[in-house]
Write an enzyme that holds these catalytic residues in place. Structure first.
Site, PDB file in Angstrom:
ATOM      1  N   ASN A   7       0.871  -1.174   0.000  1.00  0.00           N
ATOM      2  CA  ASN A   7       0.000   0.000   0.000  1.00  0.00           C
ATOM      3  C   ASN A   7       0.906   1.222   0.000  1.00  0.00           C
ATOM      4  O   ASN A   7       1.490   1.578   1.015  1.00  0.00           O
ATOM      5  CB  ASN A   7      -0.877  -0.041   1.255  1.00  0.00           C
ATOM      6  CG  ASN A   7      -1.834   1.136   1.323  1.00  0.00           C
ATOM      7  OD1 ASN A   7      -1.761   2.061   0.510  1.00  0.00           O
ATOM      8  ND2 ASN A   7      -2.713   1.110   2.311  1.00  0.00           N
ATOM      9  N   ARG A  91      -2.514  -2.067  -3.540  1.00  0.00           N
ATOM     10  CA  ARG A  91      -3.706  -1.245  -3.363  1.00  0.00           C
ATOM     11  C   ARG A  91      -3.600  -0.063  -4.327  1.00  0.00           C
ATOM     12  O   ARG A  91      -2.591   0.635  -4.349  1.00  0.00           O
ATOM     13  CB  ARG A  91      -3.770  -0.724  -1.936  1.00  0.00           C
ATOM     14  CG  ARG A  91      -4.930   0.207  -1.740  1.00  0.00           C
ATOM     15  CD  ARG A  91      -4.877   0.868  -0.378  1.00  0.00           C
ATOM     16  NE  ARG A  91      -6.029   1.724  -0.219  1.00  0.00           N
ATOM     17  CZ  ARG A  91      -6.008   2.842   0.480  1.00  0.00           C
ATOM     18  NH1 ARG A  91      -4.918   3.231   1.085  1.00  0.00           N
ATOM     19  NH2 ARG A  91      -7.090   3.585   0.573  1.00  0.00           N
ATOM     20  N   HIS A 180     -12.585   3.248   0.044  1.00  0.00           N
ATOM     21  CA  HIS A 180     -12.580   2.216   1.098  1.00  0.00           C
ATOM     22  C   HIS A 180     -13.332   0.966   0.641  1.00  0.00           C
ATOM     23  O   HIS A 180     -13.822   0.191   1.458  1.00  0.00           O
ATOM     24  CB  HIS A 180     -13.251   2.692   2.402  1.00  0.00           C
ATOM     25  CG  HIS A 180     -12.578   3.822   3.110  1.00  0.00           C
ATOM     26  ND1 HIS A 180     -13.283   4.878   3.667  1.00  0.00           N
ATOM     27  CD2 HIS A 180     -11.281   4.073   3.359  1.00  0.00           C
ATOM     28  CE1 HIS A 180     -12.440   5.716   4.220  1.00  0.00           C
ATOM     29  NE2 HIS A 180     -11.211   5.268   4.054  1.00  0.00           N
ATOM     30  N   ARG A 241     -10.990  16.030   7.503  1.00  0.00           N
ATOM     31  CA  ARG A 241     -11.740  16.424   6.303  1.00  0.00           C
ATOM     32  C   ARG A 241     -13.159  16.834   6.678  1.00  0.00           C
ATOM     33  O   ARG A 241     -13.778  16.203   7.534  1.00  0.00           O
ATOM     34  CB  ARG A 241     -11.820  15.250   5.317  1.00  0.00           C
ATOM     35  CG  ARG A 241     -10.513  14.996   4.585  1.00  0.00           C
ATOM     36  CD  ARG A 241     -10.591  13.761   3.714  1.00  0.00           C
ATOM     37  NE  ARG A 241      -9.579  12.804   4.094  1.00  0.00           N
ATOM     38  CZ  ARG A 241      -9.602  11.518   3.784  1.00  0.00           C
ATOM     39  NH1 ARG A 241     -10.595  11.016   3.083  1.00  0.00           N
ATOM     40  NH2 ARG A 241      -8.629  10.727   4.175  1.00  0.00           N
ATOM     41  N   GLU A 385      -7.980  -4.969   5.279  1.00  0.00           N
ATOM     42  CA  GLU A 385      -7.856  -4.682   3.858  1.00  0.00           C
ATOM     43  C   GLU A 385      -6.707  -5.472   3.226  1.00  0.00           C
ATOM     44  O   GLU A 385      -6.791  -5.890   2.076  1.00  0.00           O
ATOM     45  CB  GLU A 385      -7.645  -3.174   3.648  1.00  0.00           C
ATOM     46  CG  GLU A 385      -8.928  -2.396   3.919  1.00  0.00           C
ATOM     47  CD  GLU A 385      -8.718  -0.911   4.049  1.00  0.00           C
ATOM     48  OE1 GLU A 385      -8.257  -0.474   5.123  1.00  0.00           O
ATOM     49  OE2 GLU A 385      -9.006  -0.180   3.101  1.00  0.00           O
TER      50      GLU A 385
END
Ligand code: AMP
Length: 398
Positions: A7, A91, A180, A241, A385
């Site tokens: 990743n 990823r 996601h 965010r 993940e």
């Protein structure tokens, strides 16, 4: 087969080596500050000591070279040679409309991923650098790209279109994509497995609440809506965010504060969310929770607004699916902050949600946190993940 999962970010690289037969993680680690002074690699073999080494990493190729060296190190490594690594799963953040599934990487795929760079200028170029560096060092090892956006490609048009001139979709592919996806897919499937029910029979809402946060509605195993959009800025309030805001705020702020569009975007991405709303107390829910218990008004404000927004999105996805059977919490906050789950579930009386407080206090396992009589089942499912990427990689290269 042993699968290396990578990743890659712009200055960091997370990795795990996973045995696909046992699904055990054999070793994992992180390269930080790639291309910056003070780069370091952290490496931990399963059951062994974590090692941290400060060492120069001028680029991602050097970072991956160090990762491979650590994995094959005679003292602490977990494989005898690189030949034991059967495939690499990468990823990739944005697959645009081109990729509704993971793919084996070849030069055509690389070109198509590059075409999506505009849609994720911070992430996709870094992902590509990681893939190219790996291909250079392991030219004969098959590689797979697993996209964050792929799972959401089943959303119907009415869910993914913005109320903007249609020509912007035609010209620039401006639409909602969602992110996601690997986590939403993994968690929703896992929930069905844990409950012993058919994935295809369930209406599931997954709340992935981490530093980045998103919710998705999964009906009969297909994503029908999700809270993130063209970029990961839309939707829930997050660590830093803003999530959804009135777009006119951007113009208003630009005039009042004399900021250009880049500065406004920096505020929305890095200085907003619970960090901004708590008047810079913290983006970390451990701090917000501590502040909440002390009655700190900044922590209370941020915590209440965050949970309220999650509950509102759940309500909208119940409407989208005309019901819900299972609600799952996952990721850093979703897995570790019972207080957030309690507050969110406090809004869900209309779904007959009855929390089991003892179960809600547990950590680190797949667990139902509602009482047997609860009309809707609420669960905590730790996301994984890396394992999901490893499974996809094996599926495609076998
Ligand atoms: P993630 O992005 O999924 O890695 O989640 C990271 C976030 O999870 C952190 O910024 C914290 O806000 C939150 N988190 C991690 N551990 C805890 C904890 N024990 N209690 C509350 N929040 C936590």
């Amino acid at each position: 087969m042993k699968i290396l999962v990578i990743n890659c970010g712009s200055s960091s690289l997370k990795f795990q080596l996973i045995d696909s037969e046992t699904e055990q993680c054999l070793a994992k680690g992180l390269c930080e500050r790639i291309g910056i002074d003070g780069s370091m690699i952290t490496y931990a073999p399963e059951g062994g000591e974590k090692e941290k080494n400060v060492t120069p990493m001028p680029d991602h190729t050097e970072a991956i070279r160090l990762v491979l060296e650590a994995l094959t190190n005679p003292r602490t490594g977990v494989v005898g040679s690189l030949d034991e690594i059967g495939a690499v799963g990468h990823r990739v953040v944005h697959g645009g409309e081109k990729f509704a599934e993971s793919v084996v990487i070849d030069s055509e795929v690389l070109a198509a991923v590059e075409e999506c760079n505009d849609l994720a200028p911070l992430h996709n170029p870094a992902n590509l650098i990681g893939i190219n560096a790996c291909r250079k060092l392991m030219p004969d090892t098959p590689m797979v790209a697993v996209f964050d956006t792929a799972f959401h490609q089943t959303m119907p048009e009415k869910a993914y279109m913005y109320g903007l001139p249609y020509e912007y979709y035609q010209k620039y592919k401006i639409r909602r994509y969602g992110f996601h996806g690997t986590s939403h897919s993994y968690v929703s499937k896992r929930a069905a497995d844990v409950l012993g029910k058919a994935y295809d029979d369930l209406k599931i809402i997954v709340c992935h609440l981490g530093n980045g946060a998103s919710i998705s509605a999964v009906e009969k195993g297909r994503c029908v809506d999700t809270s993130m959009g063209l970029t990961p800025l839309e939707g829930l309030m997050m660590g830093t965010r803003s999530g959804d805001i009135d777009p006119a705020i951007m113009e208003f702020l630009a005039h009042k504060e004399g900021k250009d569009i880049d500065k406004i975007m920096e505020v929305l991405n890095k200085k907003s969310g619970v960090l901004g709303l708590s008047d810079n107390l913290s983006s970390d829910f451990r701090d917000l929770e501590a502040g909440y218990h002390e009655g700190d008004a900044n922590a209370v404000r941020a915590m209440e607004a965050f949970c309220y927004r999650v509950a509102k999105y759940i309500g909208s996805f119940v409407a989208a699916m005309n019901g819900v059977d299972v609600i799952c919490f996952t990721a850093g906050v979703g897995e570790n902050a019972p207080i957030v789950r309690t507050f969110v579930c406090g809004y869900l009386g209309y779904l007959g949600v009855e929390l089991d407080q003892e179960a809600n206090g547990k950590r680190g396992e797949d667990i139902v946190i509602t009482t047997p009589g609860s009309r809707t089942t609420v669960m905590v499912i730790p996301t994984n993940e890396e394992l999901a990427i490893a499974r996809e990689t094996v599926r495609l290269v076998k």
